[in-house]
Scaffold this active site. Sequence first.
Site, mmCIF file in Angstrom:
data_model
loop_
_atom_site.group_PDB
_atom_site.id
_atom_site.type_symbol
_atom_site.label_atom_id
_atom_site.label_comp_id
_atom_site.label_asym_id
_atom_site.label_seq_id
_atom_site.Cartn_x
_atom_site.Cartn_y
_atom_site.Cartn_z
ATOM 1 N N HIS A 185 -2.189 -4.015 5.017
ATOM 2 C CA HIS A 185 -1.976 -3.610 6.413
ATOM 3 C C HIS A 185 -3.310 -3.315 7.070
ATOM 4 O O HIS A 185 -4.234 -2.807 6.423
ATOM 5 C CB HIS A 185 -1.046 -2.392 6.500
ATOM 6 C CG HIS A 185 -1.622 -1.142 5.933
ATOM 7 N ND1 HIS A 185 -2.161 -0.135 6.700
ATOM 8 C CD2 HIS A 185 -1.789 -0.734 4.644
ATOM 9 C CE1 HIS A 185 -2.606 0.833 5.921
ATOM 10 N NE2 HIS A 185 -2.395 0.498 4.665
ATOM 11 N N ASP A 224 0.404 3.731 1.742
ATOM 12 C CA ASP A 224 0.369 4.300 3.101
ATOM 13 C C ASP A 224 1.784 4.609 3.592
ATOM 14 O O ASP A 224 2.679 3.750 3.525
ATOM 15 C CB ASP A 224 -0.309 3.292 4.040
ATOM 16 C CG ASP A 224 -0.640 3.904 5.386
ATOM 17 O OD1 ASP A 224 -1.834 3.958 5.721
ATOM 18 O OD2 ASP A 224 0.307 4.329 6.097
ATOM 19 N N CYS A 253 -6.069 -0.011 6.855
ATOM 20 C CA CYS A 253 -5.850 0.545 5.512
ATOM 21 C C CYS A 253 -6.993 1.490 5.119
ATOM 22 O O CYS A 253 -8.165 1.083 5.079
ATOM 23 C CB CYS A 253 -5.734 -0.595 4.498
ATOM 24 S SG CYS A 253 -5.388 -0.002 2.829
ATOM 25 N N ARG A 298 3.076 4.778 6.341
ATOM 26 C CA ARG A 298 3.595 4.061 7.519
ATOM 27 C C ARG A 298 4.114 2.661 7.191
ATOM 28 O O ARG A 298 4.687 1.992 8.037
ATOM 29 C CB ARG A 298 2.486 3.951 8.582
ATOM 30 C CG ARG A 298 2.003 5.290 9.067
ATOM 31 C CD ARG A 298 0.676 5.165 9.792
ATOM 32 N NE ARG A 298 -0.405 4.743 8.895
ATOM 33 C CZ ARG A 298 -1.663 4.537 9.275
ATOM 34 N NH1 ARG A 298 -2.000 4.685 10.545
ATOM 35 N NH2 ARG A 298 -2.581 4.158 8.404
ATOM 36 N N CYS A 343 0.840 -1.198 0.000
ATOM 37 C CA CYS A 343 0.000 0.000 0.000
ATOM 38 C C CYS A 343 0.879 1.253 0.000
ATOM 39 O O CYS A 343 1.989 1.253 0.521
ATOM 40 C CB CYS A 343 -0.900 -0.007 1.241
ATOM 41 S SG CYS A 343 -2.060 1.382 1.269
HETATM 42 CO CO CO Z 1 -3.413 1.160 2.989
#
Ligand code: CO
Length: 215
Positions: A99, A45, A102, A47, A43
């Site tokens: 994750h 993302d 998400c 993090r 992803c």
């Molecule tokens: Co995500």
Amino acid sequence: MYTPYNQIFENNKKWVAEKLSLDSNFFNELNAGQDPNYLYIGCSDSRVTAEEIMGVAPGEVFVHRNIANMVNNIDLNVMSVINYAVKHLQVKDIIVCGHYGCGGVKASMEAKDLGILNPWLRCIRDVFRMHKDELFGIHDEKDRFNKLVELNVREQVINIVKTSAVQESYLNKGYPIVHGWVFDMSTGLIKDLNIDFNKKLRLIAEVYNLGLDKI
Ligand code: CO
């Protein structure tokens, strides 16, 4: 946490000095070319960083990231990455890493018009539809969300197995193996969904056999 823009160049110089202090040849080797064994699809993302959570160095993992780690078979971007990784880099393992928490998966569970994101998130809604009895059977909202994150990873693994590059390479050379992971940022740990790749390939072949006789 906010790193001021100019600080990034200072950080970069520090990183170079650190790498050189450990190995004076580091950048010569990096410059010589890549030979990664892993393709990681994760992803976007901020993090969830591939190399850091896997504890691997630059050059060890070929990376593709998008919203909710999707493998959409008409997305030229991810399909090119998979094709190049399998045919040219000859990666031994492909990882789809989702994750918990998400935002993309969460948005797909909400009754909302998100404009340009609709067709992207629709692919996750399709995963929900395919597994709706199981998902509607989970009454705790967070548990249901977590389950959809896991099911979405499983479906993206299946989407990779559908590709001719992966089928052909696996049947002729025994790799790549496709894995499904979920990163749990509350603990920092990676959860392996332990997908039986060989079994998955055979199941997939009932419908998605692309004429490779050994399946
Ligand atoms: Co995500």
